[in-house]
Design an enzyme around this catalytic site. Sequence first.
Site, short mmCIF file in Angstrom:
data_model
loop_
_atom_site.label_atom_id
_atom_site.label_comp_id
_atom_site.label_asym_id
_atom_site.label_seq_id
_atom_site.Cartn_x
_atom_site.Cartn_y
_atom_site.Cartn_z
CG ASP A 55 -1.94 -1.09 1.23
OD1 ASP A 55 -2.28 -1.57 0.14
OD2 ASP A 55 -2.40 -1.47 2.32
CE1 TYR A 109 3.84 -6.33 3.54
CE2 TYR A 109 3.13 -8.63 3.49
CZ TYR A 109 3.30 -7.41 2.86
OH TYR A 109 2.92 -7.26 1.55
#
Length: 270
Positions: A55, A109
């Site tokens: 994103d 992540y």
Amino acid sequence: MRAFRVAYDGRPYHGFQRQPDVPTVEDALFDACRALGVCDDDEEPTDYAAAGRTDAGVSALAQTVAFDCPDWCTPRALNSELPGAVRAWAAADAPDDFHARHRPTRREYVYDLHAPSDGFDDDRARPAFDACRGEHDFHNLTPDETGTVRDLDASAERDGEFLVVTVRAGGFARQLVRRVVGLVAEVGHGECDRDRVERVLGPDPIDGPGGVASAPADPLVLWDVDYPEVGFTVDGDAAESAREVFGARYATRRAGAAVVGSIRDGLDDP
């Protein structure tokens, strides 16, 4: 077919994936390939694919892209045409049928959650992380309507004022990591109880004001993407270039934080 590890500071970009009229990391990669003659103008490299679509504001250490290119197309060659915020640093020869998006067995992540201990209870937060581990239908933690069943491995370690959150899975629905962090932050800050976690992970939809907001994008990094059949080799010169670039960006951010901190502290003086 060659695969490349690419690190980037995502804050100047509107995400990884190419979009009209706004700068993205993928635009920078395609521009570099065109400048090097790897592909024609207005085209993308042959058989191009990327591991993930981070994103806006999200950074990466090991974003992975792969495409057909000559042997001379090395990380150093790409860096000669890439902006400083985007650095290739390792590469591998890949099988002809390799696909960077479909072939990973695991993605990882890391999120640096600012959670000073004077306002955040680790003992409340950890059970919330534990509840999110394993296979669940995370339909309340993503805007996606399909692909919401995921098997997560989540952990958190205290590092000073930060709780370093690591989340691993074969793949992720959109905003899933940031919403998991947002949910656990709510619990750790005492804004909700464990029942809230169970409701969010339950079968009933939670929409509107009752939904879980995404945690900010800046602290999130795509840390690793695992391809068992591909062995990456670090390009020493390219990696050193990346260290210098990100070291300079780190120093600039630290200086900016010091200025803001001094202003905050100065507000106590008349």
